[in-house]
Design an enzyme around this catalytic site. Structure first.
Site, PDB file in Angstrom:
ATOM      1  N   GLU A 342       0.812  -1.222   0.000  1.00  0.00           N
ATOM      2  CA  GLU A 342       0.000   0.000   0.000  1.00  0.00           C
ATOM      3  C   GLU A 342       0.844   1.270   0.000  1.00  0.00           C
ATOM      4  O   GLU A 342       0.575   2.224   0.722  1.00  0.00           O
ATOM      5  CB  GLU A 342      -0.969  -0.020   1.187  1.00  0.00           C
ATOM      6  CG  GLU A 342      -1.914  -1.210   1.137  1.00  0.00           C
ATOM      7  CD  GLU A 342      -2.793  -1.379   2.350  1.00  0.00           C
ATOM      8  OE1 GLU A 342      -3.737  -2.196   2.277  1.00  0.00           O
ATOM      9  OE2 GLU A 342      -2.538  -0.692   3.376  1.00  0.00           O
ATOM     10  N   GLU A 447      -6.804  -9.633  -2.675  1.00  0.00           N
ATOM     11  CA  GLU A 447      -7.504  -9.653  -1.380  1.00  0.00           C
ATOM     12  C   GLU A 447      -8.998  -9.422  -1.576  1.00  0.00           C
ATOM     13  O   GLU A 447      -9.612  -8.589  -0.903  1.00  0.00           O
ATOM     14  CB  GLU A 447      -6.922  -8.586  -0.445  1.00  0.00           C
ATOM     15  CG  GLU A 447      -5.424  -8.689  -0.221  1.00  0.00           C
ATOM     16  CD  GLU A 447      -4.871  -7.627   0.719  1.00  0.00           C
ATOM     17  OE1 GLU A 447      -5.672  -6.990   1.460  1.00  0.00           O
ATOM     18  OE2 GLU A 447      -3.646  -7.422   0.738  1.00  0.00           O
TER      19      GLU A 447
END
Length: 577
Positions: A342, A447
């Site tokens: 991220e 995810e």
């Protein structure tokens, strides 16, 4: 028993596209900045005067307080929004949008100086639907590709928006193409036939080479070729019911926490990989691949407590030791690494180690494990068209920086898209995948889950999985929905007794379609000894029964998407029974 020679000819052929009157989907996208824009996709779709050639200003009007010019350079016409005072001061076209249709959008944009993010927005009934964005440049044209749906039919205004009001926005080659849900589904089917399946032709002959008609053919898919899996935590160890439920379904997994720095080095200098090692051993024994998640996380909330007090060389040495420790330990054993998790949304290491921190961490990982694919793993690139931090354009900017790494050859990069959805904008999702696919790098949905009311959660989940599986450049999918006694992150597939929830039923439904649960294909050979079937990529067991002698032959074969091999080349197998 009479001896029998069976010759099985396995012929893998590319399937032609389904014959259909529907408009085929254009998966192409351009990520280079071009001197002249390409022609509008779908000839503009429902956009009037999409390339500004018909009657100059026809269809185009000012939006806000912008001044609008229609310019021409050589044979190239385009429209310009200038004297902009507000981000929304722009050029506009009125369109009519219908509920139930899926719209794919594209446009070519340029700004008058420097670089500036530009968004495509549809204003409808006081609401603003963001269709996509691009970082436009001066002196060349950039393609914006996006998409949208609407909750009710009615008129809307398309316009372009940029926070930088000092730039002119230049627009050309605009397209808005509607598709029905049936057409959209047909795109899935066509892509799957081309990208996920192959036609197999089997021939049975006897010892004299003569064809055997009416031989019984049984083909069982032993393993999916397309990697499809689910995240897990350490509670799977020792839980036989969970293990059985999981290994019957999935071919790849990600550890939710057990490889992360805050799990393996709670106290500085005291590393403990025992849980991750045990999990990796278990999944290796069951033929389940493991993604490495993650080497480092750029979110300040998810660091080992002792790291926050470090700075300068002390922090650099701790980071380098962490990268070396985890990467060298699992070198060559994983399906990929999420390197700096991220790092479009967060900047923990950049703030402490300088603007090249993520670049240098990727460089270290490449040096310690050159062959395993290193992923940028990010959220909202597919999920949220309004999130400018992780838009496809921003993702590409970071990716271009990382692609310049030269350690042990070129760095092996992959595109990781977390895919934590709420209400999926499926046309935008597809267009974002198209844009990132133009890099040629493998894309994984890493995810996948859906945070939505129970009455729509499973439906939305299925839509996302189908869209990902059908996209030509998506090479694997992992859902973030493993069972935990303390509660799943956003979505569970099963309850504590390992009975499927509605989302788990979606997984089983798709696995049955895609060849899971040892799906069987049966039939008999024709008069010339042939049997033909369209099969998903994967590992197969084949059995052939002679119709007269009860003789049998068996074989195993593999269907892959290996583009380096000829898809029309026949492979022959001889069996004596």
């Amino acid at each position: 028993m009479k001896r029998l020679l069976l010759l099985v000819v396995l012929c893998s052929l590319s399937l032609s596209r389904c014959e259909s009157k529907v408009v085929p989907y254009d998966y192409s996208a351009t990520i280079e900045c071009l001197e002249i824009p390409l022609k509008p996709q779908y000839n503009g779709g429902i956009i009037v005067n999409p390339d500004l050639r018909d009657g100059g200003s026809l269809g185009w009007t000012p939006f806000g307080n912008a001044k609008v010019d229609f310019r021409k350079i050589g044979n190239h016409n385009f429209v310009v929004a200038r004297d902009r005072k507000q981000p929304y001061d722009s050029v506009s076209q009125k369109v009519y949008l219908e509920k139930g249709l899926l719209y794919t959008f594209s446009a070519w944009l340029q700004v008058s100086k420097g670089k500036a993010p530009v968004k495509a927005v549809f204003k409808k009934n006081g609401e603003y639907k963001h269709a996509g964005s691009v970082v436009a440049e001066s002196k060349c044209w950039s393609m914006l590709k996006g998409g949208l749906t609407v909750d009710e039919s009615g008129p809307a205004q398309l316009y372009f928006e940029s926070e930088d009001t000092t730039v002119e926005i230049w627009v050309d080659s605009v397209s808005l193409q509607p598709f029905t849900q049936e057409e959209w589904n047909s795109h899935h089917e066509q892509s799957i036939q081309k990208e996920r399946k192959r036609t197999v032709k089997i021939r049975a002959v006897n010892s004299k080479g003569q064809p055997i008609p009416k031989a019984t053919i049984s083909i069982e898919q032993r393993k999916l070729g397309f990697p499809f899996g689910c995240e897990v935590e350490k509670n799977i160890l020792g839980n036989k019911a969970y293990q059985n439920w999981f290994t019957q379904r999935f071919t790849v997994t990600t550890f939710a926490n057990e490889m992360k720095w805050y799990s393996t080095e709670v106290v500085r200098g005291k590393e403990d990989y025992s849980t991750a090692d045990a999990m990796l051993r278990f999944f290796k024994q069951h033929g389940v691949a493991v993604r490495g998640h993650n080497i480092l996380w750029n979110d300040p909330k998810y660091q080992p407590g002792w790291v926050n007090s470090l700075s300068g060389n002390d922090l650099y040495n701790a980071v380098k030791r962490r990268v070396f420790s985890v990467v060298s330990r699992y070198k060559g054993q994983l399906a990929g690494w999420d390197v700096v998790n991220e790092n479009l949304h967060f900047s923990y290491f950049e703030d402490k180690m300088g603007p090249k921190a993520s670049y240098n961490i990727f460089k270290m990982a490449q040096a310690f494990d050159p062959t395993t694919t290193k992923f940028m793993n990010e959220y909202n690139t597919l999920e949220e068209s309004r999130d400018s931090d992780s838009s496809p354009a921003r993702y590409l900017q970071k990716l271009r920086e990382l692609r310049s790494i030269r350690v042990c050859g070129n760095i092996s990069l992959g595109i990781g898209l977390e895919s934590h959805f709420k209400t999926p904008n499926i046309p935008y999702m597809r267009s974002a995948l198209d844009t990132l696919a133009a890099t040629g790098l493998p894309i994984w949905l890493t995810e996948v889950d859906v945070e939505a009311p129970p009455n729509v959660q499973a439906k939305y989940f299925e839509r996302v999985l189908r869209e990902g599986h059908a996209h030509p450049q998506v090479k694997g999918i992992v859902t973030w929905s493993g069972y935990s006694p303390s509660g799943c992150y956003r979505m569970c597939l099963t309850d504590g007794n390992f009975k499927n929830l509605p989302t788990g039923d979606v997984v089983d439904k798709l696995l049955h379609e895609w060849g899971g649960f040892r799906r069987q294909t049966t039939g008999v050979t024709d008069a010339d000894g042939y049997f033909e079937a369209s099969l998903f990529h994967g590992d197969y067991d084949l059995k052939i029964d002679h119709p007269l002698t009860n003789s049998k032959a068996s074989h195993s074969f593999k269907l892959t998407s290996d583009v380096s091999s000829s898809e029309t080349q026949a492979s022959s197998f001889v069996f004596r029974v």
